[in-house]
Design a protein around this motif. Sequence first.
Motif: not given
Length: 681
Positions: A97-100, A113-127
Motif C-alpha cells: 500500500v506504500l508509495n515508493a 501521505r505515504h500510501y499510493n492511490y492504486n494499491s488494490p489492497v489499500y483501496r479495499e481497506f479504504c473502502a
Amino acid sequence: MGQVLDGTNITIGTCYYPEHWGREMWESDLCRMKEAGIEVVRIAEFAWSKVEPREGEYTYGFFDDFLDLAQAKGMRVIFSTPTATPPAWLTEEYPEVLNATRDGDLIRHGSRRHYNYNSPVYREFCANIVERFASHYAGHPAIIGWQIDNEFNCENWEFYSESDNVAFRRFLKDKYKTVEKLNEAWGTVFWNQTYTAFSEVYVPRRTNTWAVNPHLHLDYIRFISDSVCSFAAMQADILRKYLKEGDFITTNGMFGHIDNHRLTRDNLSFYTYDSYPNFGYCVDGFQPDEPMKDRWWSRNLTEVRSISPRFGIMEQQSGANGWNVSMEAPTPRPGQMTLWTMQSIAHGADYISYFRWRTCPFGTEMYWHGILDYSGRENRRIQELREIHRKLANLQEVAGAVYTPQVAVVRDYDNQWDAEVDHWHGRLQRQSEDALFVALQQEHVMFDYVYLDDSVTAGQLAKYSVLFYPHPEILTPQREKLLEQYVAAGGRLVVGCRTGQKDLRGFCVMDNLPGLAAHLTGTDVPEYSLAAPDESDVRVDWDGVKLAAPVFWDMLAPTGADAKVLARYEGGCYAGEPALICNSFGSGETYYFGSTFDVENVKVFLRRLGVAEPFAAIVRLPGSCELAVRKKGAVDYIFVLNYGKDAVTVTLGIPMFELVGAQWEQGEVALDGYGVKVYRH
Ligand code: GAL
C-alpha cells in the motif's frame, strides 16, 4: 441546523483534534470556541486508529462521545475520512500500500501521505473504513458534511509503487488500445524506445539523461490525476449512500498533478482550500525584494474559485508556520489574521475555518501554531478572532455575492502539465504567469482563471472583455474553435510566443506556426529564437512605448488584410521585424505578442485595452493594496486590503458606507497597516 456556504451567511470554524487532548478538555474547548464565534469544527482526518485500532477491530465510542458533546454544545461538525494516514498495523502487514521513490524504495510509516492511490489492497481497506465511518457516524445530527482524505498530493505528487506500474499500464491500454498506438503517441521510434508489450512500460524510472521520454511523462501526470480522481470517487460513492439530506462532501488543499475541476465536478459539493499566506515569509524561501509575498494567496484563491465558484477555506492560517524540520515563518502580526481572513472572503469564501484551535505540543508540527498556544492561555490571536467575529457580523450581507471580473487568464491542464515536462515551455509559462499576476494586482484589475475543458462554452467566455492565454503551446481544434467563437462575438484575446506549436501528445506540429491559431491571429511565425544571455536589452516599440521582450522571440508576419503590425522589435536578431500583430476577427480582435510577458508590458496591454484600474472613479488606492469586488444584485461590495505594515491613504470618489466600521466615509481615508475596508456601493 443551518448549512455553511448556502449563500445566506459567513460562518467561521476551526480544525480540532479530539485525539490530541484529554477528554476532560473537550467541553471547555467547545465552550470557548462558541464564545469566540466558532460554529463548526472539522475533525478526524488523521484518526483511523481511533476507530480501527487493529485490523478488523472497530470501536466507535471515542467519536460518538465527541459528536454527542458537540451536539449538546450546539457545535456543527465536518467529519473526515482518515485515509491520508494509514495505520502502522496496515502498512506493516501490507507494504504494497506504500508509495515508493523513483528508485523503488518504499516510503515508510512515520509521517503522512505515504500510501499510493492504486494499491488494490489499500483501496479495499479504504473502502472498508469509509463505509464504517459513514455508516456509523453520518446519521449523527451534529454532522453537516464530510471531508474526503486530507490534501490529495500534498508533500508528494509523484507515485512509483508497483501498483502504479500496473495501473499505469491499464490507463494506457484504455487510452491507446494497442501497443502500436502507444508507440506512435509517444514517438518511441526515437532512441529505440519502441515497446513490444504494455508490460514493458513503467512509470518514470531513473534514466541516463535528464528526463524520461516527454510524451510518456505527460501521460504519467495525466495518469496521476486520474488515479486521484478515481480514489476520491471511490470514497464519494460510499459517502453518498449515507449522507443526511443537505450534508455536503468536500476535500481540501489544492496541489499539483490533479485535474481539480474534474475531481470537484464528479465528486464534491464544493471545494475547500487551505490558505497559509505566511508561506510568503517562510525563512527558507524568503526574498526581500519579492513584491507580493502574502498576496500570492489571492492567486491561489482565484484558482480555487475557478475550480469551485462556491468554495470555503478549510484551514485558514491563525499562527506561525513551523514544522520542526522546515518551514519556519513569523507569527502573524496584529491585524494579519484579519487581513488574510478578509482576503479569503474578498475572493468569495463564505466559510472560514482556522487551523488549528490549539497548537500541538508534540509531533512534526509542534511549531505550527493555531489560535491558542500550548498552555491555552488567553492570547492576542484569540482576541483577534473575537474581533473578526464581531466584524463579520457587519459583513453578513456579503454572503452569496459573486466575484465578477472583466478579465480572465486562460489555462488548461495539458499546457500546465506540459510546462512541467518541457523546460522551454516551463520558462515561458512561469515568466508570463507571474508577471500577469503582479501586473493585474498592481493595476487593481480583478481576474478569473478559466480552464478550457470540454464543458466551457463561448457564452461563458463572453463575460470577459479580455482573455490572456499567455502560451497555449498545446492547442486542440476544439479549443481553437472556442476561442474563435469568443473573438468573433466581440472578445479580445491576447496570446504570447509559441502559441499553437504542439498537439495533445506534446509533439511539435509540422505546420507553419502558430499552427491551429494561424487563421484566428492573422499571424505567421517564419522564425523564432530563445533570447541569448547577452540579449536582455531587446525591446519592442509599441507606438513610442518601449516594452520588454524577455526569454523568447517569435518573429512575426501579418497574413491577410485584417492583420496589422502594431509593434516591432528593437535590437536582437529580429530588429525591425514585427513583434505584435492585431487581427480583427468578426467583432473582436486577437493580439499576438511574439515574446513573453513581464509586469510592465502587461500593464501597457491593460491600459491600452481599457481594463486597468476599473474602479478608479470610485476608489483610488496605492500598489500595496488589493482591490476585490463581490457583486450581489445591483450592489458592489468593494474590498480594499492593505498588505503593507504601514498605514496608507485611500481616496474615495464618492461617499460610501464602510461595513467593517459601520460608518459613511468620503474623500481621503486612512487605512491602517494590514487594514481592511469593505465599501457598499
Ligand atoms: C496543511 C494540512 C494540515 C497541517 C497544516 C500545517 O497542509 O492540511 O494537516 O499539516 O498544513 O502544516
